[in-house]
Write a protein that holds these residues in place. Structure first.
Motif, PDB file in Angstrom:
ATOM      1  N   ARG A  20       0.695  -1.244  -0.215  1.00 33.78           N
ATOM      2  CA  ARG A  20      -0.048   0.050  -0.106  1.00 33.78           C
ATOM      3  C   ARG A  20       0.761   1.281   0.095  1.00 33.78           C
ATOM      4  NH1 ARG A  20      -3.873  -2.012   3.047  1.00 33.78           N
ATOM      5  NH2 ARG A  20      -2.641  -1.689   4.847  1.00 33.78           N
ATOM      6  N   ASP A  21       1.936   1.198   0.759  1.00 36.21           N
ATOM      7  CA  ASP A  21       2.831   2.359   0.917  1.00 36.21           C
ATOM      8  C   ASP A  21       3.901   2.520  -0.335  1.00 36.21           C
ATOM      9  OD1 ASP A  21       1.612   3.089   3.220  1.00 36.21           O
ATOM     10  OD2 ASP A  21       3.080   1.930   4.487  1.00 36.21           O
ATOM     11  N   ALA A  22       4.040   1.260  -1.105  1.00 37.75           N
ATOM     12  CA  ALA A  22       4.879   1.340  -1.932  1.00 37.75           C
ATOM     13  C   ALA A  22       4.464   2.217  -3.209  1.00 37.75           C
ATOM     14  CB  ALA A  22       5.463   0.097  -2.578  1.00 37.75           C
ATOM     15  N   ARG A  23       5.639   2.742  -3.951  1.00 36.03           N
ATOM     16  CA  ARG A  23       5.443   3.377  -5.181  1.00 36.03           C
ATOM     17  C   ARG A  23       5.734   2.897  -6.452  1.00 36.03           C
ATOM     18  NH1 ARG A  23       6.740   9.403  -3.192  1.00 36.03           N
ATOM     19  NH2 ARG A  23       6.970   9.547  -5.612  1.00 36.03           N
ATOM     20  N   ASN A  24       6.927   1.803  -6.183  1.00 37.61           N
ATOM     21  CA  ASN A  24       7.737   1.548  -7.258  1.00 37.61           C
ATOM     22  C   ASN A  24       7.995   0.041  -6.949  1.00 37.61           C
ATOM     23  OD1 ASN A  24       9.680   0.775  -9.430  1.00 37.61           O
ATOM     24  ND2 ASN A  24      10.421   2.968  -9.205  1.00 37.61           N
ATOM     25  N   LEU A  63       3.024  -1.566  -9.819  1.00 39.26           N
ATOM     26  CA  LEU A  63       4.090  -2.573 -10.198  1.00 39.26           C
ATOM     27  C   LEU A  63       4.610  -2.085 -11.767  1.00 39.26           C
ATOM     28  CD1 LEU A  63       5.301  -5.317  -9.737  1.00 39.26           C
ATOM     29  CD2 LEU A  63       3.466  -6.166 -11.569  1.00 39.26           C
ATOM     30  N   ARG A  64       6.141  -1.891 -11.448  1.00 41.93           N
ATOM     31  CA  ARG A  64       6.684  -1.163 -12.787  1.00 41.93           C
ATOM     32  C   ARG A  64       7.173  -2.413 -13.557  1.00 41.93           C
ATOM     33  NH1 ARG A  64       7.178   4.172 -11.538  1.00 41.93           N
ATOM     34  NH2 ARG A  64       5.467   4.649  -9.963  1.00 41.93           N
ATOM     35  N   ALA A  65       7.408  -3.404 -13.315  1.00 39.60           N
ATOM     36  CA  ALA A  65       8.197  -4.606 -14.168  1.00 39.60           C
ATOM     37  C   ALA A  65       8.214  -6.007 -13.335  1.00 39.60           C
ATOM     38  CB  ALA A  65       9.479  -4.225 -14.345  1.00 39.60           C
ATOM     39  N   VAL A  66       7.819  -7.018 -14.351  1.00 42.69           N
ATOM     40  CA  VAL A  66       7.687  -8.432 -13.670  1.00 42.69           C
ATOM     41  C   VAL A  66       9.098  -8.906 -14.268  1.00 42.69           C
ATOM     42  CG1 VAL A  66       6.932 -10.676 -13.863  1.00 42.69           C
ATOM     43  CG2 VAL A  66       5.565  -8.825 -13.710  1.00 42.69           C
ATOM     44  N   ALA A  70      16.171  -5.318 -16.463  1.00 42.91           N
ATOM     45  CA  ALA A  70      15.968  -5.882 -14.929  1.00 42.91           C
ATOM     46  C   ALA A  70      16.752  -5.073 -13.830  1.00 42.91           C
ATOM     47  CB  ALA A  70      15.945  -7.082 -15.075  1.00 42.91           C
ATOM     48  N   GLN A  71      17.961  -4.873 -14.402  1.00 42.45           N
ATOM     49  CA  GLN A  71      18.864  -4.356 -13.206  1.00 42.45           C
ATOM     50  C   GLN A  71      18.461  -2.827 -13.113  1.00 42.45           C
ATOM     51  OE1 GLN A  71      22.936  -4.516 -14.846  1.00 42.45           O
ATOM     52  NE2 GLN A  71      23.635  -5.566 -12.883  1.00 42.45           N
ATOM     53  N   ARG A  72      17.952  -2.007 -14.070  1.00 41.86           N
ATOM     54  CA  ARG A  72      17.625  -0.976 -13.861  1.00 41.86           C
ATOM     55  C   ARG A  72      16.333  -0.815 -13.052  1.00 41.86           C
ATOM     56  NH1 ARG A  72      17.408   2.015 -19.373  1.00 41.86           N
ATOM     57  NH2 ARG A  72      19.449   1.342 -19.660  1.00 41.86           N
ATOM     58  N   ALA A  73      15.303  -1.775 -13.472  1.00 41.77           N
ATOM     59  CA  ALA A  73      14.027  -1.626 -12.667  1.00 41.77           C
ATOM     60  C   ALA A  73      14.531  -2.013 -11.013  1.00 41.77           C
ATOM     61  CB  ALA A  73      13.251  -2.736 -13.242  1.00 41.77           C
ATOM     62  N   CYS A 105      13.520   0.442  -7.899  1.00 41.85           N
ATOM     63  CA  CYS A 105      12.388   0.146  -6.861  1.00 41.85           C
ATOM     64  C   CYS A 105      12.355   0.412  -5.512  1.00 41.85           C
ATOM     65  CB  CYS A 105      12.096  -1.382  -7.254  1.00 41.85           C
ATOM     66  SG  CYS A 105      12.985  -2.471  -6.357  1.00 41.85           S
ATOM     67  N   ASP A 106      11.420   0.724  -5.101  1.00 41.68           N
ATOM     68  CA  ASP A 106      11.379   0.474  -3.374  1.00 41.68           C
ATOM     69  C   ASP A 106      10.898  -0.646  -2.774  1.00 41.68           C
ATOM     70  OD1 ASP A 106       8.689   1.138  -3.974  1.00 41.68           O
ATOM     71  OD2 ASP A 106       8.644   3.081  -3.183  1.00 41.68           O
TER      72      ASP A 106
END
Ligand SMILES: [Zn+2]
Length: 212
Positions: free
Chosen positions: A23-27, A105-108, A186-189, A193-194
Motif C-alpha cells: 500500500r505504501d510502495a510506489r515502485n 508494479l513497474r516490471a515483472v 531488469a537491473q535498472r528496474a 524500485c522501493d
C-alpha cells in the motif's frame, strides 16, 4: 488455539504486513520463478523427479550437447513445450496484472520461459531465461517464430533453417550468457524500485541470486 490456528494467525499477520508494505510502495518490481508456474501445471525442470527425470536437464539443455545432438534437446523439451502451450495463467499472474494496472508494479522480472505473465496481460516483462515464442538458427542466426516449427518438433524432426543449421528456441541454455537487454532493463528496474516482491523463486538461480 491449536497449532494450525496459530499458524493461520501468523500467516494472516504476514499477509497484512505485506499488504501494508504494498500500500505504501510506489515502485514495485516482482521477481518470479518456477513456483508461480506450478499451479498452472508447469513443472520446475530443475527440481528432482517427475516427467523430466529421464534426462539430466543440465546435459540436455547445454550448448555442447545441442551442437552434438539437437534431437536430444528436442526430445527433452517437447513435452515441456506442450505443457506450456496448454497452460493458463493462475491467480498469482492475474494479481500482478492488477498491480500493474494500479500503477504500483513497474516490471515483472521472470526466470520462467512459459510466457504466462504475457498471457495474463502483464505489459512490462523481462524474461531473464528467454522464452519459446521464437527460435534462432544455431548456425547462421536466422530468426523464426516457433509456431511453424512445432509440427516438426512433434514428429521428432529437428527443425532446420534453409542453411541446414538447427533452430534453437530463444531460451537460455545452461552455461550460456543471459540476454543482454532484458538483463540490463531488469537491473535498472531493481535499482529504481522501493519494494521487490519475490514469488516462487528461492533466488538461487543467477542473476536473481545477486539481488539478495
Ligand atoms: Zn541458418
Amino acid at each position: 488455539m491449536g497449532q494450525m490456528g496459530q499458524m493461520e494467525q501468523m500467516d494472516q499477520e504476514r499477509i497484512a504486513q505485506a499488504a501494508a508494505i504494498l500500500r505504501d510502495a510506489r515502485n514495485v518490481v516482482a521477481l518470479t520463478g518456477a513456483g508461480i508456474g506450478r499451479p498452472s501445471g508447469i513443472p520446475d525442470f530443475r527440481s528432482e523427479g517427475g516427467l523430466w527425470s529421464q534426462d539430466d536437464p543440465m546435459e540436455a539443455v547445454s550448448l555442447r550437447s545441442f551442437r552434438l545432438n539437437p534431437q536430444r534437446f528436442y526430445d527433452w523439451v517437447q513435452p515441456l513445450m506442450e505443457r506450456m502451450l496448454a497452460a493458463k495463467p493462475n491467480p498469482a499472474h492475474h494479481a500482478l496484472v492488477a498491480l500493474e494496472a494500479m500503477g504500483k508494479l513497474r516490471a515483472v522480472i521472470t526466470q520462467n520461459i512459459d510466457s504466462l505473465h504475457q498471457a495474463a496481460g502483464s505489459r512490462v516483462v523481462y524474461e531473464l531465461h528467454g522464452h519459446v515464442r521464437r527460435a534462432t538458427c544455431f548456425a547462421c542466426g536466422h530468426p523464426s517464430s516457433m509456431d511453424p516449427l512445432l509440427a516438426q518438433v512433434r514428429q521428432r524432426v529437428v527443425p532446420r533453417c534453409h542453411c541446414g543449421g538447427p533452430y534453437k528456441p530463444d531460451i537460455v541454455f545452461f552455461g550460456e550468457a543471459l540476454p543482454e537487454q532484458p538483463f540490463l532493463l531488469a537491473q535498472r528496474a531493481l535499482e529504481a524500485c522501493d519494494v521487490v516482491m519475490i514469488l516462487g523463486t528461492s533466488l538461487v538461480v543467477n542473476p536473481a541470486a545477486g539481488c539478495r
